[in-house]
Scaffold this motif. Structure first.
Motif, PDB file in Angstrom:
ATOM      1  N   VAL A 178     -19.924  10.834 -52.230  1.00 17.48           N
ATOM      2  CA  VAL A 178     -21.181  11.269 -51.631  1.00 17.48           C
ATOM      3  C   VAL A 178     -21.315  10.588 -50.279  1.00 17.48           C
ATOM      4  N   LEU A 179     -21.574  11.366 -49.246  1.00 16.92           N
ATOM      5  CA  LEU A 179     -21.894  10.814 -47.931  1.00 16.92           C
ATOM      6  C   LEU A 179     -23.381  11.020 -47.709  1.00 16.92           C
ATOM      7  N   ALA A 180     -24.138   9.919 -47.758  1.00 16.31           N
ATOM      8  CA  ALA A 180     -25.590   9.969 -47.557  1.00 16.31           C
ATOM      9  C   ALA A 180     -25.890   9.530 -46.135  1.00 16.31           C
ATOM     10  N   VAL A 181     -26.495  10.411 -45.358  1.00 14.66           N
ATOM     11  CA  VAL A 181     -26.717  10.132 -43.936  1.00 14.66           C
ATOM     12  C   VAL A 181     -28.180  10.337 -43.575  1.00 14.66           C
ATOM     13  N   SER A 182     -28.748   9.318 -42.925  1.00 19.59           N
ATOM     14  CA  SER A 182     -30.140   9.398 -42.486  1.00 19.59           C
ATOM     15  C   SER A 182     -30.204   9.594 -40.972  1.00 19.59           C
ATOM     16  N   HIS A 183     -31.349  10.053 -40.509  1.00 22.52           N
ATOM     17  CA  HIS A 183     -31.560  10.356 -39.088  1.00 22.52           C
ATOM     18  C   HIS A 183     -31.966   9.116 -38.302  1.00 22.52           C
ATOM     19  N   GLY A 184     -32.187   9.308 -37.014  1.00 24.65           N
ATOM     20  CA  GLY A 184     -32.608   8.224 -36.153  1.00 24.65           C
ATOM     21  C   GLY A 184     -34.115   8.125 -36.031  1.00 24.65           C
ATOM     22  N   LEU A 186     -17.890  19.015 -44.362  1.00 34.49           N
ATOM     23  CA  LEU A 186     -17.300  18.112 -45.347  1.00 34.49           C
ATOM     24  C   LEU A 186     -17.321  18.600 -46.796  1.00 34.49           C
ATOM     25  N   PRO A 187     -18.322  19.374 -47.235  1.00 34.29           N
ATOM     26  CA  PRO A 187     -18.305  19.809 -48.638  1.00 34.29           C
ATOM     27  C   PRO A 187     -17.027  20.538 -49.038  1.00 34.29           C
ATOM     28  N   ALA A 188     -16.434  21.301 -48.149  1.00 32.93           N
ATOM     29  CA  ALA A 188     -15.188  22.006 -48.461  1.00 32.93           C
ATOM     30  C   ALA A 188     -14.022  21.043 -48.639  1.00 32.93           C
ATOM     31  N   GLN A 189     -14.219  19.783 -48.219  1.00 34.86           N
ATOM     32  CA  GLN A 189     -13.162  18.781 -48.307  1.00 34.86           C
ATOM     33  C   GLN A 189     -13.444  17.751 -49.401  1.00 34.86           C
ATOM     34  N   GLY A 190     -14.270  18.139 -50.361  1.00 36.23           N
ATOM     35  CA  GLY A 190     -14.499  17.282 -51.517  1.00 36.23           C
ATOM     36  C   GLY A 190     -15.521  16.190 -51.322  1.00 36.23           C
ATOM     37  N   VAL A 191     -16.419  16.378 -50.367  1.00 35.32           N
ATOM     38  CA  VAL A 191     -17.466  15.388 -50.096  1.00 35.32           C
ATOM     39  C   VAL A 191     -18.836  16.047 -50.228  1.00 35.32           C
ATOM     40  N   THR A 192     -19.662  15.529 -51.117  1.00 34.62           N
ATOM     41  CA  THR A 192     -21.048  15.978 -51.191  1.00 34.62           C
ATOM     42  C   THR A 192     -21.837  15.260 -50.098  1.00 34.62           C
ATOM     43  N   VAL A 193     -22.502  16.022 -49.260  1.00 29.36           N
ATOM     44  CA  VAL A 193     -23.284  15.439 -48.165  1.00 29.36           C
ATOM     45  C   VAL A 193     -24.760  15.471 -48.531  1.00 29.36           C
ATOM     46  N   ALA A 194     -25.407  14.329 -48.383  1.00 28.05           N
ATOM     47  CA  ALA A 194     -26.840  14.208 -48.649  1.00 28.05           C
ATOM     48  C   ALA A 194     -27.530  13.797 -47.350  1.00 28.05           C
ATOM     49  N   LEU A 195     -28.296  14.704 -46.769  1.00 27.10           N
ATOM     50  CA  LEU A 195     -29.042  14.386 -45.552  1.00 27.10           C
ATOM     51  C   LEU A 195     -30.405  13.841 -45.954  1.00 27.10           C
ATOM     52  N   VAL A 196     -30.686  12.634 -45.519  1.00 25.06           N
ATOM     53  CA  VAL A 196     -31.862  11.898 -45.982  1.00 25.06           C
ATOM     54  C   VAL A 196     -32.940  11.860 -44.899  1.00 25.06           C
ATOM     55  N   GLU A 197     -34.154  12.253 -45.282  1.00 27.94           N
ATOM     56  CA  GLU A 197     -35.308  12.162 -44.386  1.00 27.94           C
ATOM     57  C   GLU A 197     -36.218  11.029 -44.858  1.00 27.94           C
ATOM     58  N   GLN A 198     -36.392  10.064 -43.995  1.00 26.94           N
ATOM     59  CA  GLN A 198     -37.234   8.913 -44.318  1.00 26.94           C
ATOM     60  C   GLN A 198     -38.697   9.345 -44.475  1.00 26.94           C
ATOM     61  N   PRO A 199     -39.479   8.573 -45.232  1.00 34.02           N
ATOM     62  CA  PRO A 199     -40.879   8.937 -45.501  1.00 34.02           C
ATOM     63  C   PRO A 199     -41.702   9.248 -44.252  1.00 34.02           C
ATOM     64  N   TRP A 200     -41.510   8.501 -43.181  1.00 39.73           N
ATOM     65  CA  TRP A 200     -42.317   8.742 -41.975  1.00 39.73           C
ATOM     66  C   TRP A 200     -42.042  10.125 -41.411  1.00 39.73           C
ATOM     67  N   ARG A 201     -40.815  10.563 -41.536  1.00 37.14           N
ATOM     68  CA  ARG A 201     -40.448  11.878 -41.017  1.00 37.14           C
ATOM     69  C   ARG A 201     -41.015  12.985 -41.919  1.00 37.14           C
TER      70      ARG A 201
END
Length: 212
Positions: free
Chosen positions: A27-33, A50-65
């Motif tokens: 899992v690649l968990a990535v948050s914004h700036g 990346l999902p096609a290459q065996g990686v689940t991507v999780a885009l994370v939005e912080q509470p303020w956003r």
């Protein structure tokens, strides 16, 4: 198909947008700036490729956003939100790469060892405030304690690649001509699509190395 998940944190509700990987191994968990959200070109490109290459991507939005605020809170509050999200990010039962762009990269570095991150992906790491190289944040990067990849624009005012310490504790990939958002000027020798492809290819190759 992407799916969204709301997670309660001490800083308020956060949101994860999942892009499931094909036979995912990580899992690649990535948050914004601090100045934008998950619509950033690099985050969207990773989620698309990346999902096609065996990686689940999780885009994370912080509470303020999620709350619609325009100004990010203090680093301590960002770390609190990220920590509270971690159990949900581990739910698939796979090793989790902690990632982020800009302020999100700092959060990932600061909390990696504590949370047991498999590695750290730092996109546009803000090595220092623009014009203030003396206020270095290199220690956060150097203390991640796990395999770390930095992807940095060649013209990033928050720290050009040549300004980063050469201590061998992390890998660094330069996006030529790129600014803090990896935008390249029209006069550059590479186009915008080429710059984004450089990012996704570099991350994909690095992730492949992590899997062995």
């Amino acid at each position: 198909m992407a799916k969204t998940q709301t997670v309660d944190t001490p800083a308020g509700p956060a949101r994860i947008t999942w892009f499931p990987g094909k036979k995912a191994q990580l899992v690649l968990a990535v948050s914004h700036g601090a100045g934008g959200g998950i619509e950033a070109r690099d985050l969207q490109a990773l989620a698309a490729e990346l999902p096609a290459q065996g990686v689940t991507v999780a885009l994370v939005e912080q509470p303020w956003r999620v709350a619609g605020k325009k100004v990010a809170p203090a680093p301590k509050t960002l770390d609190t939100g990220w920590r509270a999200l971690w159990p949900a990010l581990r739910e698939p039962g796979l090793p989790v790469i902690a990632g982020g762009r800009s302020a999100g990269a700092r959060v990932a570095c600061r909390t990696a060892k504590e949370l047991g991150a498999h590695a750290v992906l730092a996109l546009s790491f803000p090595l220092h405030p623009p014009g203030k190289p003396e206020k270095s944040r290199a220690e956060e990067l150097l203390d991640s304690g796990v395999p770390t990849l930095v992807v940095q624009g060649g013209n990033d005012p928050f720290g050009k690649p040549a300004e980063f310490p050469e201590d061998g504790s992390y890998e660094l990939v330069e996006v030529p001509y790129g600014d803090h958002g990896f935008a390249v000027p029209k006069r550059a020798e590479i186009g915008q699509e080429e710059a984004v492809a450089l990012i996704t290819n570099a991350v994909a190759a690095w992730v492949k190395g992590l899997r062995g």
